[in-house]
Design a protein around this motif. Structure first.
Motif, PDB file in Angstrom:
ATOM      1  N   LYS A   9       0.887  -0.975  -0.286  1.00 34.20           N
ATOM      2  CA  LYS A   9      -0.044   0.139   0.232  1.00 34.20           C
ATOM      3  C   LYS A   9       0.804   1.315  -0.108  1.00 34.20           C
ATOM      4  N   ALA A  10       0.621   2.340  -0.763  1.00 34.17           N
ATOM      5  CA  ALA A  10       1.300   3.450  -0.710  1.00 34.17           C
ATOM      6  C   ALA A  10       1.897   4.141   0.478  1.00 34.17           C
ATOM      7  N   LEU A  11       2.706   4.379   0.795  1.00 36.15           N
ATOM      8  CA  LEU A  11       3.063   5.113   2.157  1.00 36.15           C
ATOM      9  C   LEU A  11       3.814   6.454   1.827  1.00 36.15           C
ATOM     10  N   PRO A  12       3.689   7.274   3.081  1.00 35.19           N
ATOM     11  CA  PRO A  12       4.218   8.500   2.987  1.00 35.19           C
ATOM     12  C   PRO A  12       5.581   8.423   2.681  1.00 35.19           C
ATOM     13  N   ALA A  13       6.220   9.230   1.992  1.00 34.22           N
ATOM     14  CA  ALA A  13       7.816   9.331   1.681  1.00 34.22           C
ATOM     15  C   ALA A  13       8.682   9.208   2.919  1.00 34.22           C
ATOM     16  N   ALA A  26      10.251  -3.876  -1.361  1.00 30.76           N
ATOM     17  CA  ALA A  26       9.895  -3.887  -2.848  1.00 30.76           C
ATOM     18  C   ALA A  26       8.547  -3.457  -2.741  1.00 30.76           C
ATOM     19  N   GLU A  27       8.146  -2.631  -3.393  1.00 30.22           N
ATOM     20  CA  GLU A  27       6.661  -2.070  -3.378  1.00 30.22           C
ATOM     21  C   GLU A  27       5.953  -2.672  -4.404  1.00 30.22           C
ATOM     22  N   VAL A  28       4.698  -3.112  -4.197  1.00 31.40           N
ATOM     23  CA  VAL A  28       3.888  -4.005  -4.913  1.00 31.40           C
ATOM     24  C   VAL A  28       2.349  -3.426  -4.886  1.00 31.40           C
ATOM     25  N   ASP A  29       1.821  -3.582  -5.986  1.00 33.85           N
ATOM     26  CA  ASP A  29       0.318  -3.121  -5.987  1.00 33.85           C
ATOM     27  C   ASP A  29      -0.477  -4.223  -5.333  1.00 33.85           C
ATOM     28  N   GLY A  30      -0.955  -4.135  -3.997  1.00 38.20           N
ATOM     29  CA  GLY A  30      -1.684  -4.982  -3.384  1.00 38.20           C
ATOM     30  C   GLY A  30      -2.829  -5.745  -4.246  1.00 38.20           C
ATOM     31  N   LYS A  31      -3.173  -4.869  -5.087  1.00 35.99           N
ATOM     32  CA  LYS A  31      -4.556  -5.418  -5.961  1.00 35.99           C
ATOM     33  C   LYS A  31      -4.183  -6.470  -7.101  1.00 35.99           C
ATOM     34  N   ASN A  32      -3.055  -6.597  -7.156  1.00 34.25           N
ATOM     35  CA  ASN A  32      -2.330  -7.472  -8.028  1.00 34.25           C
ATOM     36  C   ASN A  32      -2.116  -8.903  -7.406  1.00 34.25           C
ATOM     37  N   LYS A  41       7.114 -14.507  -1.083  1.00 39.72           N
ATOM     38  CA  LYS A  41       7.848 -15.703  -1.335  1.00 39.72           C
ATOM     39  C   LYS A  41       9.136 -15.608  -0.671  1.00 39.72           C
ATOM     40  N   ASP A  42       9.889 -14.573  -0.721  1.00 32.04           N
ATOM     41  CA  ASP A  42      11.132 -14.476  -0.399  1.00 32.04           C
ATOM     42  C   ASP A  42      11.415 -13.086   0.689  1.00 32.04           C
ATOM     43  N   ALA A  43      10.207 -12.814   1.197  1.00 31.71           N
ATOM     44  CA  ALA A  43      10.137 -11.447   2.153  1.00 31.71           C
ATOM     45  C   ALA A  43      10.274 -11.952   3.692  1.00 31.71           C
ATOM     46  N   ASP A  44      10.780 -11.001   4.383  1.00 33.55           N
ATOM     47  CA  ASP A  44      10.739 -11.251   5.927  1.00 33.55           C
ATOM     48  C   ASP A  44       9.681 -10.616   6.584  1.00 33.55           C
ATOM     49  N   GLY A  45       9.137  -9.559   5.896  1.00 28.73           N
ATOM     50  CA  GLY A  45       7.838  -8.920   6.367  1.00 28.73           C
ATOM     51  C   GLY A  45       7.213  -8.253   5.431  1.00 28.73           C
ATOM     52  N   ALA A  46       6.098  -7.727   5.683  1.00 29.98           N
ATOM     53  CA  ALA A  46       5.188  -6.962   4.810  1.00 29.98           C
ATOM     54  C   ALA A  46       4.234  -6.041   5.509  1.00 29.98           C
ATOM     55  N   ILE A  47       3.936  -4.998   4.908  1.00 32.82           N
ATOM     56  CA  ILE A  47       3.047  -3.960   5.353  1.00 32.82           C
ATOM     57  C   ILE A  47       2.186  -3.201   4.280  1.00 32.82           C
ATOM     58  N   GLY A  48       0.699  -3.163   4.900  1.00 33.19           N
ATOM     59  CA  GLY A  48      -0.101  -2.657   3.877  1.00 33.19           C
ATOM     60  C   GLY A  48      -1.575  -2.493   4.644  1.00 33.19           C
ATOM     61  N   ALA A  49      -2.560  -2.756   3.855  1.00 29.64           N
ATOM     62  CA  ALA A  49      -3.916  -2.500   4.242  1.00 29.64           C
ATOM     63  C   ALA A  49      -4.891  -2.698   3.329  1.00 29.64           C
ATOM     64  N   SER A  50      -6.121  -3.211   3.604  1.00 29.91           N
ATOM     65  CA  SER A  50      -7.215  -3.042   2.888  1.00 29.91           C
ATOM     66  C   SER A  50      -7.171  -4.652   1.845  1.00 29.91           C
ATOM     67  N   ILE A  51      -6.190  -5.349   1.976  1.00 35.35           N
ATOM     68  CA  ILE A  51      -6.130  -6.581   1.112  1.00 35.35           C
ATOM     69  C   ILE A  51      -6.276  -7.535   1.939  1.00 35.35           C
ATOM     70  N   ARG A  52      -6.954  -8.695   1.297  1.00 41.12           N
ATOM     71  CA  ARG A  52      -7.155  -9.926   2.086  1.00 41.12           C
ATOM     72  C   ARG A  52      -5.849 -10.763   1.788  1.00 41.12           C
ATOM     73  N   ALA A  66       6.795 -11.361   9.889  1.00 38.11           N
ATOM     74  CA  ALA A  66       5.822 -10.338  10.421  1.00 38.11           C
ATOM     75  C   ALA A  66       5.203  -9.788   9.332  1.00 38.11           C
ATOM     76  N   LEU A  67       3.913  -9.342   9.746  1.00 33.85           N
ATOM     77  CA  LEU A  67       2.863  -8.658   8.784  1.00 33.85           C
ATOM     78  C   LEU A  67       2.461  -7.572   9.694  1.00 33.85           C
ATOM     79  N   SER A  68       2.453  -6.487   8.860  1.00 38.11           N
ATOM     80  CA  SER A  68       1.922  -5.228   9.692  1.00 38.11           C
ATOM     81  C   SER A  68       0.835  -4.635   8.945  1.00 38.11           C
ATOM     82  N   THR A  69      -0.300  -4.631   9.482  1.00 38.49           N
ATOM     83  CA  THR A  69      -1.568  -3.966   8.745  1.00 38.49           C
ATOM     84  C   THR A  69      -1.697  -2.470   9.470  1.00 38.49           C
ATOM     85  N   ILE A  70      -1.972  -1.752   8.334  1.00 37.72           N
ATOM     86  CA  ILE A  70      -2.114  -0.366   8.902  1.00 37.72           C
ATOM     87  C   ILE A  70      -3.400   0.058   9.138  1.00 37.72           C
ATOM     88  N   SER A  71      -4.159  -0.320  10.102  1.00 33.49           N
ATOM     89  CA  SER A  71      -5.396  -0.397  10.685  1.00 33.49           C
ATOM     90  C   SER A  71      -5.532  -1.090  12.043  1.00 33.49           C
TER      91      SER A  71
END
Length: 322
Positions: A9-13, A26-32, A41-52, A66-71
């Motif tokens: 999910k897009a984050l402030p600069a 690695a920035e990825v479109d969560g809707k894709n 698959k090769d990540a240690d952590g992820a951050i975002g929101a609004s995606i199942r 670890a996963l971090s949800t912005i909510s």
């Protein structure tokens, strides 16, 4: 090997800079979905929101810690599955409390005083003379507010109600809230009593199997015909079809809604044509200041979880042990 974080999910600069200083990002479109699954698959952590994030999306993500949800809500995750995998899930329960409580109280006031309906009526050129009873609303001050779920946000709503509007506060909660009882005069009751006595019923519960559909036809019939339902928690806590029927036949007076069973709300939803409904696009915490604070908090949560130093904001502390 430098650890890798997926941002879906897009984050402030400045928040993105905070992460890039501490990991490969690695920035990825969560809707894709495919791109997100591949990145995990090769990540240690992820951050975002609004995606199942479903269990099948994590197959092969053996490095993920670890996963971090912005909510504050975490119903986009299978928490039990994450715990089994030893993946820590973090959320942001504190920083959005006040702005979300503001939204809740805005719904109370807008629904009671028919603010949206009357503003549209004026803009349509219908204001030709002094208004009559057809434009009247109902008072908020001194009324009874029933809060279903008196946690952080519910407590902030209770403070506004009791201290700002001299409202009587009833509440249901798994545990007593001594602070609210001492400072705001809140009284803990069973749900049926809360529904029967409240002029405004406000839902502030997480979405769980127990709260799913907790307000249905039977509960709506228990409410006063002059009562207004406020939901800024999660849409599926209310049986939407039953609510629509109750609003149509006058079982309750109105509703102020920031959440719905399906979001975005369908263009043909009957709720959109009802004058006694204030419908918002899930804006609970949507202010510039709060969303920035949430992103920063979520980023710090993620780094803390990866470093093993995070003490709070963990949804599944059992995963830390694993």
């Amino acid at each position: 090997m430098k650890r890798k974080i997926v941002v879906y999910k897009a984050l402030p600069a400045d928040v993105l800079s905070y992460l890039t200083e501490r990991a490969e990002v690695a920035e990825v479109d969560g809707k894709n979905r495919d791109a997100l699954v591949a990145a995990l698959k090769d990540a240690d952590g992820a951050i975002g929101a609004s995606i199942r994030i479903s269990p099948d999306m994590l197959e092969g993500a053996t490095r993920l810690k670890a996963l971090s949800t912005i909510s504050v809500g975490f119903d986009n995750f299978d928490v039990d599955d994450l715990t089994r995998r030893g993946i820590v899930l973090t959320h942001t329960p504190d920083v959005l409390t006040e702005s979300t409580a503001d939204t809740v109280f805005a719904l109370i006031l807008a629904s009671a005083r028919r603010v949206v309906e009357m503003a549209e009526w004026v803009k349509a050129g219908n204001w030709k003379a002094s208004i009559g009873e057809a434009c009247f609303g109902v008072d908020v001050q001194g009324k009874t507010l029933g809060i279903v779920g008196l946690g952080r946000i519910g407590g902030a709503v209770a403070r506004r109600a009791a201290l700002g509007f001299r409202m009587n506060v009833l509440y249901t909660n798994r545990h007593p809230n001594a602070q609210a009882e001492n400072e705001f005069g809140a009284r803990r009751v069973e749900l049926d009593e809360l529904l029967a006595k409240s002029d405004f019923v406000c839902l502030q519960v997480p979405l769980t199997p127990e709260t799913h559909g907790m307000i249905g036809a039977a509960q709506l019939k228990t409410m006063k015909r002059s009562a207004i339902l406020i939901n800024a928690s999660r849409g599926p806590t209310v049986d939407e079809a039953a609510l629509i029927e109750a609003l149509r036949n006058g079982t309750i007076l109105g509703a102020g809604l920031d959440v719905f069973e399906q979001e975005p709300l369908a263009a043909d939803s009957p709720l959109l044509s009802m004058k006694n409904v204030v419908a918002l696009p899930h804006i609970g915490s949507a202010t510039h200041e709060t969303r920035h604070a949430m992103s920063r908090n979520a980023a710090e949560n993620l780094i803390g979880a990866l470093d093993g130093t995070l003490a709070g904001n963990i949804v599944n502390p059992q995963a830390v042990k694993r």
